[in-house]
Design an enzyme around this catalytic site. Structure first.
Site, PDB file in Angstrom:
ATOM      1  N   SER A  99       0.794  -1.376  -0.249  1.00  0.00           N
ATOM      2  CA  SER A  99       0.000  -0.185   0.091  1.00  0.00           C
ATOM      3  C   SER A  99       0.716   1.151   0.255  1.00  0.00           C
ATOM      4  O   SER A  99       1.713   1.000   0.159  1.00  0.00           O
ATOM      5  CB  SER A  99      -1.034   0.022   1.670  1.00  0.00           C
ATOM      6  OG  SER A  99      -0.733   0.263   2.464  1.00  0.00           O
ATOM      7  N   ARG A 119       3.985  -7.623   4.647  1.00  0.00           N
ATOM      8  CA  ARG A 119       3.341  -8.451   5.445  1.00  0.00           C
ATOM      9  C   ARG A 119       2.278  -9.318   5.211  1.00  0.00           C
ATOM     10  O   ARG A 119       1.503 -10.888   5.114  1.00  0.00           O
ATOM     11  CB  ARG A 119       3.270  -8.155   6.618  1.00  0.00           C
ATOM     12  CG  ARG A 119       4.227  -7.935   7.435  1.00  0.00           C
ATOM     13  CD  ARG A 119       3.870  -7.019   9.369  1.00  0.00           C
ATOM     14  NE  ARG A 119       3.034  -6.531   8.975  1.00  0.00           N
ATOM     15  CZ  ARG A 119       2.512  -5.066  10.091  1.00  0.00           C
ATOM     16  NH1 ARG A 119       2.680  -6.281  11.378  1.00  0.00           N
ATOM     17  NH2 ARG A 119       2.390  -4.547   9.510  1.00  0.00           N
ATOM     18  N   ASP A 143       7.244 -10.979   7.155  1.00  0.00           N
ATOM     19  CA  ASP A 143       7.222  -9.816   7.860  1.00  0.00           C
ATOM     20  C   ASP A 143       9.034  -9.267   8.648  1.00  0.00           C
ATOM     21  O   ASP A 143       9.815 -10.250   8.908  1.00  0.00           O
ATOM     22  CB  ASP A 143       6.718 -10.652   9.617  1.00  0.00           C
ATOM     23  CG  ASP A 143       7.183  -9.240  10.748  1.00  0.00           C
ATOM     24  OD1 ASP A 143       7.079  -7.720  10.674  1.00  0.00           O
ATOM     25  OD2 ASP A 143       6.194  -9.443  11.599  1.00  0.00           O
ATOM     26  N   ASN A 149      11.513   0.810   1.848  1.00  0.00           N
ATOM     27  CA  ASN A 149      10.175   1.740   2.231  1.00  0.00           C
ATOM     28  C   ASN A 149       9.208   1.617   3.039  1.00  0.00           C
ATOM     29  O   ASN A 149       8.431   1.756   3.975  1.00  0.00           O
ATOM     30  CB  ASN A 149       8.831   1.799   1.226  1.00  0.00           C
ATOM     31  CG  ASN A 149       7.683   2.444   1.089  1.00  0.00           C
ATOM     32  OD1 ASN A 149       8.236   3.706   1.085  1.00  0.00           O
ATOM     33  ND2 ASN A 149       7.371   1.473   1.255  1.00  0.00           N
ATOM     34  N   TYR A 153      10.342   9.676  15.657  1.00  0.00           N
ATOM     35  CA  TYR A 153      10.390   9.370  13.785  1.00  0.00           C
ATOM     36  C   TYR A 153      11.533  10.100  13.472  1.00  0.00           C
ATOM     37  O   TYR A 153      11.813   9.190  12.695  1.00  0.00           O
ATOM     38  CB  TYR A 153       8.937   9.812  14.021  1.00  0.00           C
ATOM     39  CG  TYR A 153       8.427   9.686  12.114  1.00  0.00           C
ATOM     40  CD1 TYR A 153       8.250   7.749  11.386  1.00  0.00           C
ATOM     41  CD2 TYR A 153       8.755  10.741  10.967  1.00  0.00           C
ATOM     42  CE1 TYR A 153       8.107   8.021  10.531  1.00  0.00           C
ATOM     43  CE2 TYR A 153       8.607  10.655  10.204  1.00  0.00           C
ATOM     44  CZ  TYR A 153       7.782   9.308   9.824  1.00  0.00           C
ATOM     45  OH  TYR A 153       7.637   9.110   8.189  1.00  0.00           O
ATOM     46  N   LYS A 206      14.881   8.861  10.793  1.00  0.00           N
ATOM     47  CA  LYS A 206      14.853   9.016   9.548  1.00  0.00           C
ATOM     48  C   LYS A 206      16.016  10.326   9.144  1.00  0.00           C
ATOM     49  O   LYS A 206      16.476   9.819   7.944  1.00  0.00           O
ATOM     50  CB  LYS A 206      13.529  10.210   9.415  1.00  0.00           C
ATOM     51  CG  LYS A 206      11.756   8.481   9.235  1.00  0.00           C
ATOM     52  CD  LYS A 206      12.291   7.866   7.875  1.00  0.00           C
ATOM     53  CE  LYS A 206      10.913   7.367   7.922  1.00  0.00           C
ATOM     54  NZ  LYS A 206      10.653   6.784   7.274  1.00  0.00           N
ATOM     55  N   THR A 218      -1.826   8.425   2.048  1.00  0.00           N
ATOM     56  CA  THR A 218      -1.422   7.573   1.791  1.00  0.00           C
ATOM     57  C   THR A 218      -1.651   6.548   3.019  1.00  0.00           C
ATOM     58  O   THR A 218      -3.004   8.244   3.963  1.00  0.00           O
ATOM     59  CB  THR A 218      -0.022   6.574   2.332  1.00  0.00           C
ATOM     60  OG1 THR A 218       0.546   7.402   3.272  1.00  0.00           O
ATOM     61  CG2 THR A 218       0.812   7.764   0.527  1.00  0.00           C
TER      62      THR A 218
END
Length: 254
Positions: free
Chosen positions: A12, A34, A60, A87, A149, A153, A184
């Site tokens: 996705s 997954r 996974d 990704n 986060y 990154k 998304t």
């Protein structure tokens, strides 16, 4: 252009969009995620629409055995991978003190340890062949204080800059892609209904434009790709604005 691309988190979001655009260019694909059902559905559409070979590798990446399966595929000299797109990832609430520390550890693993391991595996064959491309999907958050986060990154950006400088002369480029807020299902997975992320409309990008611009930057061999002029300007501003102000900005969107 590449011949075979392996994409993690391909079921996705940006991963699926990378798959669609690369398939439209005639590339073979290895899709990793997954969700077996979602991967198979996407693979079927891409095979029928573009006539390309699509391999599904359901696993996974937070499971060491899953990582082993992907590294084995990347190491298969008989079926070389020309482009690796790291990704896969997920987000957490910004309340670090309230988050489960094991969730935080998994967060670091999927954003840093897994791309490091897959990059290491991919590099072996790419350097032998004298060509290859590696993409690490980071975020504009790498330039804005935003809990763990942002830290994860930023690691991807610094690692990609170093790796690109080291391996580009040997035919292998490494690019950190740093999108801003992109439409998304990422925010929905955090429990945020569409339109309730607290982010102005002008800050949102489409997955299609993010992927298209980033692939152009990858082909140019850039170490860092920041899709869209508006986010390029924001990144420039982060170099001069006070960290306290940036930290307050980073509170938006969750």
């Amino acid at each position: 252009m590449v011949e075979t691309a392996l994409i993690t988190g391909a079921s996705s979001g940006l991963g699926a969009e990378y798959a669609r655009q690369l398939a439209a260019q005639g590339n073979a694909l290895v899709l990793v995620a997954r969700d077996t059902e979602a991967l198979e559905a996407l693979a079927t559409v891409l095979r029928e629409s573009h006539g390309v070979h699509v391999e599904v590798l359901a696993c996974d990446l937070l499971d060491p055995q899953g990582v082993d399966r992907v590294t084995a595929r990347l190491s298969d000299a008989a079926q070389p991978v020309d482009l690796l797109i790291n990704n896969a990832g997920f987000g957490l609430a910004l309340d670090f003190e309230s988050n489960d520390v094991e969730d935080e550890a998994r967060h670091v693993r999927i954003h840093n340890e897994v791309p490091m391991r897959l990059t290491h595996a991919a590099l072996q064959g790419m350097l032998e062949r004298g060509r290859g491309q590696i993409v690490n999907v980071a975020s504009v958050a790498a330039f804005i204080p935003r809990s763990t986060y942002s830290a994860a990154k930023q690691w991807l950006v610094l690692f990609s800059r170093w790796a690109n400088a080291r391996y580009r002369s040997r035919g292998v480029t490494v690019t950190a892609v740093c999108p801003g807020f992109t439409h998304t299902n990422f925010h929905e997975r955090l429990g945020l209904p569409p339109g309730q992320e607290g982010v102005p409309r002008w800050m949102w990008l489409s997955a299609k434009s993010v992927v298209a611009e980033s692939l152009r930057d990858v082909d140019r061999g850039k170490a860092v790709s920041v899709p869209s002029l508006r986010y390029k300007l924001i990144v420039l501003l982060t170099k001069v604005l006070p960290q306290g102000f940036l930290a307050r900005v980073g509170e938006r969107g969750r």
